[in-house]
Write a protein that holds these residues in place. Structure first.
Motif, mmCIF file in Angstrom:
data_model
loop_
_atom_site.group_PDB
_atom_site.id
_atom_site.type_symbol
_atom_site.label_atom_id
_atom_site.label_comp_id
_atom_site.label_asym_id
_atom_site.label_seq_id
_atom_site.Cartn_x
_atom_site.Cartn_y
_atom_site.Cartn_z
ATOM 1 N N LEU A 1 21.835 -14.171 7.136
ATOM 2 C CA LEU A 1 22.037 -15.606 6.925
ATOM 3 C C LEU A 1 23.012 -16.234 7.922
ATOM 4 O O LEU A 1 22.733 -17.318 8.450
ATOM 5 C CB LEU A 1 22.524 -15.866 5.494
ATOM 6 N N PRO A 2 24.172 -15.623 8.207
ATOM 7 C CA PRO A 2 25.113 -16.267 9.142
ATOM 8 C C PRO A 2 24.565 -16.462 10.547
ATOM 9 O O PRO A 2 25.116 -17.253 11.313
ATOM 10 C CB PRO A 2 26.315 -15.302 9.147
ATOM 11 N N VAL A 3 23.502 -15.731 10.905
ATOM 12 C CA VAL A 3 22.906 -15.902 12.232
ATOM 13 C C VAL A 3 22.223 -17.267 12.346
ATOM 14 O O VAL A 3 22.093 -17.818 13.436
ATOM 15 C CB VAL A 3 21.899 -14.762 12.503
ATOM 16 N N TRP A 4 21.833 -17.829 11.228
ATOM 17 C CA TRP A 4 21.118 -19.106 11.187
ATOM 18 C C TRP A 4 22.114 -20.250 11.324
ATOM 19 O O TRP A 4 22.968 -20.448 10.472
ATOM 20 C CB TRP A 4 20.366 -19.199 9.866
ATOM 21 N N PHE B 1 34.094 -17.783 8.768
ATOM 22 C CA PHE B 1 34.207 -18.944 7.898
ATOM 23 C C PHE B 1 35.626 -19.201 7.389
ATOM 24 O O PHE B 1 36.075 -20.344 7.391
ATOM 25 C CB PHE B 1 33.248 -18.789 6.710
ATOM 26 N N LEU B 2 36.331 -18.156 6.976
ATOM 27 C CA LEU B 2 37.671 -18.361 6.434
ATOM 28 C C LEU B 2 38.731 -18.377 7.538
ATOM 29 O O LEU B 2 39.695 -19.133 7.464
ATOM 30 C CB LEU B 2 37.987 -17.282 5.397
ATOM 31 N N ARG B 3 38.546 -17.549 8.554
ATOM 32 C CA ARG B 3 39.464 -17.575 9.704
ATOM 33 C C ARG B 3 39.064 -18.664 10.696
ATOM 34 O O ARG B 3 39.859 -19.124 11.496
ATOM 35 C CB ARG B 3 39.467 -16.217 10.398
ATOM 36 N N ARG B 4 37.770 -19.047 10.647
ATOM 37 C CA ARG B 4 37.219 -20.102 11.505
ATOM 38 C C ARG B 4 37.304 -19.757 12.989
ATOM 39 O O ARG B 4 37.694 -20.577 13.824
ATOM 40 C CB ARG B 4 37.917 -21.437 11.235
ATOM 41 N N ILE B 5 36.929 -18.533 13.296
ATOM 42 C CA ILE B 5 36.888 -18.088 14.687
ATOM 43 C C ILE B 5 35.510 -18.402 15.269
ATOM 44 O O ILE B 5 34.483 -18.103 14.656
ATOM 45 C CB ILE B 5 37.199 -16.586 14.791
ATOM 46 N N ASP B 6 35.504 -18.997 16.427
ATOM 47 C CA ASP B 6 34.265 -19.318 17.126
ATOM 48 C C ASP B 6 33.999 -18.233 18.159
ATOM 49 O O ASP B 6 34.711 -18.128 19.163
ATOM 50 C CB ASP B 6 34.377 -20.689 17.801
ATOM 51 N N PHE C 1 27.383 -15.818 19.423
ATOM 52 C CA PHE C 1 27.134 -15.176 18.134
ATOM 53 C C PHE C 1 25.683 -15.412 17.739
ATOM 54 O O PHE C 1 25.213 -16.544 17.652
ATOM 55 C CB PHE C 1 28.066 -15.749 17.061
ATOM 56 N N GLY C 2 24.973 -14.329 17.515
ATOM 57 C CA GLY C 2 23.558 -14.416 17.176
ATOM 58 C C GLY C 2 22.850 -13.156 17.624
ATOM 59 O O GLY C 2 23.494 -12.186 18.050
ATOM 60 N N LEU C 3 21.531 -13.159 17.547
ATOM 61 C CA LEU C 3 20.777 -11.940 17.810
ATOM 62 C C LEU C 3 19.812 -12.049 18.982
ATOM 63 O O LEU C 3 19.514 -11.038 19.607
ATOM 64 C CB LEU C 3 19.990 -11.534 16.553
ATOM 65 N N TRP C 4 19.299 -13.248 19.290
ATOM 66 C CA TRP C 4 18.281 -13.344 20.337
ATOM 67 C C TRP C 4 18.911 -13.701 21.670
ATOM 68 O O TRP C 4 19.342 -14.823 21.883
ATOM 69 C CB TRP C 4 17.223 -14.375 19.954
ATOM 70 N N PRO C 5 18.974 -12.765 22.631
ATOM 71 C CA PRO C 5 19.628 -13.048 23.915
ATOM 72 C C PRO C 5 18.761 -13.897 24.830
ATOM 73 O O PRO C 5 17.531 -13.822 24.798
ATOM 74 C CB PRO C 5 19.850 -11.650 24.513
ATOM 75 N N ASN C 6 19.419 -14.700 25.670
ATOM 76 C CA ASN C 6 18.689 -15.439 26.687
ATOM 77 C C ASN C 6 18.645 -14.619 27.985
ATOM 78 O O ASN C 6 19.149 -13.491 28.038
ATOM 79 C CB ASN C 6 19.332 -16.820 26.920
ATOM 80 N N ARG C 7 18.053 -15.203 29.009
ATOM 81 C CA ARG C 7 17.855 -14.457 30.255
ATOM 82 C C ARG C 7 19.181 -14.024 30.869
ATOM 83 O O ARG C 7 19.324 -12.873 31.322
ATOM 84 C CB ARG C 7 17.074 -15.323 31.246
ATOM 85 N N PHE D 1 22.678 -22.619 8.334
ATOM 86 C CA PHE D 1 23.456 -22.045 7.235
ATOM 87 C C PHE D 1 24.946 -22.067 7.556
ATOM 88 O O PHE D 1 25.771 -22.389 6.701
ATOM 89 C CB PHE D 1 23.012 -20.606 6.959
ATOM 90 N N ARG D 2 25.296 -21.718 8.809
ATOM 91 C CA ARG D 2 26.712 -21.718 9.181
ATOM 92 C C ARG D 2 27.322 -23.105 9.028
ATOM 93 O O ARG D 2 28.455 -23.247 8.558
ATOM 94 C CB ARG D 2 26.879 -21.223 10.621
ATOM 95 N N ARG D 3 26.580 -24.121 9.412
ATOM 96 C CA ARG D 3 27.099 -25.483 9.271
ATOM 97 C C ARG D 3 27.320 -25.850 7.809
ATOM 98 O O ARG D 3 28.355 -26.430 7.451
ATOM 99 C CB ARG D 3 26.142 -26.478 9.936
ATOM 100 N N ARG D 4 26.365 -25.529 6.966
ATOM 101 C CA ARG D 4 26.482 -25.881 5.546
ATOM 102 C C ARG D 4 27.589 -25.081 4.866
ATOM 103 O O ARG D 4 28.384 -25.630 4.104
ATOM 104 C CB ARG D 4 25.150 -25.635 4.830
ATOM 105 N N PHE D 5 27.633 -23.794 5.156
ATOM 106 C CA PHE D 5 28.637 -22.943 4.498
ATOM 107 C C PHE D 5 30.036 -23.302 4.970
ATOM 108 O O PHE D 5 30.995 -23.255 4.197
ATOM 109 C CB PHE D 5 28.346 -21.465 4.781
ATOM 110 N N SER D 6 30.182 -23.655 6.232
ATOM 111 C CA SER D 6 31.486 -24.039 6.770
ATOM 112 C C SER D 6 32.023 -25.301 6.117
ATOM 113 O O SER D 6 33.230 -25.535 6.100
ATOM 114 C CB SER D 6 31.405 -24.241 8.287
#
Length: 288
Positions: free
Chosen positions: A16-19, A127-132, A136-142, A22-27
């Motif tokens: 879920l956090p990869v989406w 989310f609680l520490r709010r580190i960016d 962050f994610g799973l699908w890499p770009n070129r 979801f991150r925007r709503r949960f944050s």
């Protein structure tokens, strides 16, 4: 089949956090609500998996307490580097201990608790520490693919001559048919990328490396210190202290860290990490 609901539930919590939506709503939720929901997400898969076996999880009170401490960490302590290091140290100390296994009666599910623990820690920092964490994610770009593969090649150029020349590495193919090797390689790469590199690189490259670089006033010194820490946590691998494994892991941490810096992305580090482990697993698994 009886275990599928619990496994599916953990898979949902893990991905879920990869989406981004979801991150925007949960944050946007209050930190107390976030902590409570994260703690609940750590309880449900453990309970479901054990109740499906007709047993109550052993050491459940310890699990509930430990996850409660992690989820409530930044509700009590300030969002500062000292608190970050203490939390990571606490999580590593627990995950290297043997108390996790009794939570899962079936041995084949013994690794799920560590995956859950890692997922929980990632969510707390996000989310609680709010580190960016960039990338962050799973699908890499070129660009991430190119940088990840580049650092993988550099690592092999250094490790293979030294390892083979000093007989530190033992070449041995797995005992499978030749046609099965490509499937084994792809499966190992995907499995490690999704379920190991994602978490390990998040903590060591995404959190620890930038934090140490900022505190020490030099990002490359931060990279080196984070890589040494990464090597240190591999000391218990196949019997403590495994200095060879720790040394190789520390060097790998350097190249993963360089990939993270150059691409400004977690995914580049994950690619390097997963490629190295895939080659190691298929050709040199019996070295250490």
């Amino acid at each position: 089949v009886p275990f599928l609901p619990a496994l599916a539930l953990e898979a949902v919590f893990y991905f879920l956090p990869v989406w981004p939506a979801f991150r925007r709503r949960f944050s946007g939720l209050h930190s107390l609500v976030q902590a409570a929901l994260l703690w609940l997400s750590a309880m449900l898969p453990v309970l479901g998996l054990n109740l499906a076996q007709g047993q109550f999880p052993a050491d459940f009170a310890l699990w509930a307490t430990a996850t409660g401490i992690v989820c409530g960490w930044y509700l009590v302590l300030p969002r500062r580097p000292v608190a970050d290091v203490l939390l990571m140290g606490l999580m590593v100390a627990f995950i290297l201990s043997d108390w996790f296994l009794p939570l899962f009666v079936q041995q084949r599910f013994g690794g799920l608790n560590k995956l859950l623990w890692m997922r929980l820690g990632m969510a707390v920092f996000l989310f609680l520490r709010r580190i960016d964490v960039p990338g962050f994610g799973l699908w890499p770009n070129r660009r991430e693919w190119v940088e990840g593969i580049r650092q993988f090649v550099f690592f092999l150029v250094i490790l293979l001559p030294i390892g083979l020349g000093f007989k530190l590495l033992r070449y041995q193919l797995p005992k499978v048919e030749a046609w099965q090797l490509p499937f084994l390689a792809v499966g190992t790469l995907l499995g490690f990328y999704l379920f190991v590199a994602f978490g390990e690189d998040f903590f060591f490259r995404g959190v620890l490396q930038p934090m140490l670089g900022k505190e020490l006033g030099n990002r490359w010194l931060g990279l080196l210190m984070a890589s040494l820490c990464f090597g240190a946590v591999h000391l218990p691998f196949r019997g403590f202290p495994n200095w060879r494994q720790a040394a190789v892991s520390a060097v790998l941490g350097v190249f993963c860290g360089i990939g993270f810096e150059r691409a400004n992305s977690l995914r580049a580090s994950m690619i390097t990490h997963a490629l190295v482990v895939t080659v190691w697993t298929i050709f040199f698994a019996r070295s250490f």
